[in-house]
Structures are given as C-alpha cells and as structure tokens.
Design a protein around this motif. Structure first.
Motif, PDB file in Angstrom:
ATOM      1  N   LEU A  61      -6.323   0.102   6.798  1.00  0.00           N
ATOM      2  CA  LEU A  61      -5.952  -0.638   5.583  1.00  0.00           C
ATOM      3  C   LEU A  61      -5.430  -2.026   5.923  1.00  0.00           C
ATOM      4  O   LEU A  61      -5.702  -3.001   5.216  1.00  0.00           O
ATOM      5  CB  LEU A  61      -4.881   0.133   4.803  1.00  0.00           C
ATOM      6  CG  LEU A  61      -5.379   1.255   3.888  1.00  0.00           C
ATOM      7  CD1 LEU A  61      -4.199   2.036   3.319  1.00  0.00           C
ATOM      8  CD2 LEU A  61      -6.250   0.711   2.749  1.00  0.00           C
ATOM      9  N   TYR A 116       0.843  -1.207   0.000  1.00  0.00           N
ATOM     10  CA  TYR A 116       0.000   0.000   0.000  1.00  0.00           C
ATOM     11  C   TYR A 116       0.881   1.262   0.000  1.00  0.00           C
ATOM     12  O   TYR A 116       0.610   2.235  -0.710  1.00  0.00           O
ATOM     13  CB  TYR A 116      -0.911   0.026   1.226  1.00  0.00           C
ATOM     14  CG  TYR A 116      -2.120  -0.869   1.147  1.00  0.00           C
ATOM     15  CD1 TYR A 116      -2.991  -0.808   0.063  1.00  0.00           C
ATOM     16  CD2 TYR A 116      -2.425  -1.755   2.184  1.00  0.00           C
ATOM     17  CE1 TYR A 116      -4.118  -1.620   0.005  1.00  0.00           C
ATOM     18  CE2 TYR A 116      -3.553  -2.563   2.131  1.00  0.00           C
ATOM     19  CZ  TYR A 116      -4.393  -2.492   1.039  1.00  0.00           C
ATOM     20  OH  TYR A 116      -5.514  -3.286   0.983  1.00  0.00           O
ATOM     21  N   PHE A 170      -7.515   1.207  -2.688  1.00  0.00           N
ATOM     22  CA  PHE A 170      -7.670   1.640  -1.295  1.00  0.00           C
ATOM     23  C   PHE A 170      -9.130   1.550  -0.847  1.00  0.00           C
ATOM     24  O   PHE A 170      -9.418   1.195   0.290  1.00  0.00           O
ATOM     25  CB  PHE A 170      -7.122   3.068  -1.128  1.00  0.00           C
ATOM     26  CG  PHE A 170      -5.643   3.150  -1.411  1.00  0.00           C
ATOM     27  CD1 PHE A 170      -4.742   2.479  -0.604  1.00  0.00           C
ATOM     28  CD2 PHE A 170      -5.155   3.862  -2.496  1.00  0.00           C
ATOM     29  CE1 PHE A 170      -3.386   2.524  -0.859  1.00  0.00           C
ATOM     30  CE2 PHE A 170      -3.791   3.911  -2.764  1.00  0.00           C
ATOM     31  CZ  PHE A 170      -2.902   3.240  -1.940  1.00  0.00           C
TER      32      PHE A 170
END
Ligand SMILES: N[C@@H](CCC(=O)N[C@@H](CS)C(=O)NCC(=O)O)C(=O)O
Length: 222
Positions: free
Chosen positions: A145, A95, A135
């Motif tokens: 996340l 991420y 996301f």
C-alpha cells in the motif's frame, strides 16, 4: 516485569486482535493473560496498570502500554512497519484508520442483537463503496500500500479483508488487486504461520465472548 511481551485482554478479537496481527507480522513471540472475571480487571486497575480503566494492556520493553493506537504505533515503529519517513507514515496512518473504521463496524455488529440485517447491509455497502475501492486503487501499481516495503497498513488490510470475507464470502470478487494482495500476504512465512490453526489468532466473536466482556465490564452494560 519480565522481558516477555504480555497481552492482557479477553479471549477474543476485540481491540487486541490487530495488535496480535502486528506482533505476528513482526515475528515477536508473546504471551496472553486472558481476562475472564471482573476481579482480574479490577485488580489491574488497583495495581495502577490501566491508565484510563480500559484494556487492551500490553507489557513490552519494561512498559505497561494502554490505548490500542499507542500500542500499535510502538510496535510498528520498533519493528520497521511504519514507512521510511514521515510522509509515508502519514499515508500509512490514513490507510490504517480506514481499516480501523471498517473493523470497528464489524466488531460492534456482534454486540448488538437488534437490527442485525440492517447493520450487515450497512457494513457491506460501506465496504464495497467507500473502503475497498481505496485499497484497490492503492494497490494498482505496487505490491504494497505504501512505498516499496511491507508496512502495518498491509497487515491491517489483510486482517480487515479476511474479516470481511467471513461475513461476505464473495465481497472481493470485483477487487482483483486486493485478491492478489491477499495471496501474496498469506504466503509470507510469519503471516502463513499466524493463519495456521493453533496460532494466537482469535476466531470471530461468539456468544461466550460477548457474555464474558459484558460480565467483566458490567459497569458499561447495566
Ligand atoms: N481508546 C481505547 C478504548 C479501549 C476500550 O474501550 N476498551 C474497553 C474494552 S474493549 C474497556 O476496557 N472499557 C472499559 C471502560 O471503558 O470502562 C483504546 O483504543 O484502547
């Protein structure tokens, strides 16, 4: 070297801004030495502080750390923003790299005077089609996340999405989970403090910033 965390960089976001965000999210006070003249950069090199002749440079825990990712990895590890095990860490890294890819596109945008509109459209398209859907999905069933606690990936995502909205104010309109995430993140006391005027957060790049960087790093912009 004092016990304080000291950041050496230009008076702007650039590669230092995500470091400022991480320190703020970790509740770490820091000082900044702002580089405005080439002589300051040359002195840091002559002092042996810049391993690869590059800033950012961060003084922390008796070390002089360079390389943005090395600096951020250290801060994230030290302040428990790097997941609970190696598997969470791998996901956090994925991420994180996505946010860096997107932020790099925006950072470079300010340094080019040609094809501005095309660059802008390219950033918007990539954000909407490639990055933001990832996301949005990552936040489908969780407030965070990765895992069940705040990580650096969340901090980077907030930074990135706020930066995107400066260029494209309505870009999150089709991403409700990210919108809700932003509101939760902005309400965290340390983040809320960092978003107040007068904090160490830097504004978007302007002509003065770009000019200073080009003067200090004149060997790159001949
Ligand atoms: N991989 C390095 C790149 C750092 C970098 O390119 N820094 C620029 C300023 S933002 C610099 O100091 N450039 C000088 C040079 O490359 O000679 C990092 O992420 O820290």
């Amino acid at each position: 070297m004092s016990g304080k965390v000291v950041l050496h960089y230009f008076d702007g976001r650039g590669k230092m801004e995500s470091i400022r965000w991480l320190l703020a999210a970790a509740g770490v006070e820091f000082e900044e030495v702002i580089i405005t003249k080439r002589e300051q950069y040359v002195k840091l090199m002559n002092d042996g502080a810049l391993m690869f002749q590059q800033v950012p440079l961060v003084e922390i825990d008796g070390m002089q750390i360079v390389q943005t990712k090395a600096i951020m990895n250290y801060i994230a590890g030290k302040y428990n923003l790097y997941g609970k095990d190696l598997k969470e860490r791998a996901l956090i890294d994925m991420y994180t790299e996505g946010t860096i890819d997107l932020m790099d596109l925006m950072m470079l945008y300010y340094f080019f005077s040609e094809d501005k509109q095309k660059r802008l459209s390219d950033i918007e398209q990539k954000a909407k089609e490639r990055f933001l859907p990832v996301f949005e999905k990552g936040l489908a069933n969780s407030d965070f996340l990765v895992g069940n606690q705040l990580s650096r990936a969340d901090v980077h995502l907030l930074e990135t999405t706020l930066m995107l909205q400066e260029l494209f104010p309505t870009i999150l309109s089709t991403f409700p989970k990210i919108q809700a995430f932003q509101e939760r993140m902005k309400a965290l006391p340390r983040i809320s403090k960092f978003l107040q005027p007068g904090s160490a957060r830097k504004p978007p790049s302007d002509e003065v910033y770009v000019k200073t960087v080009k003067e200090v790093l004149s060997h790159l912009f001949k």
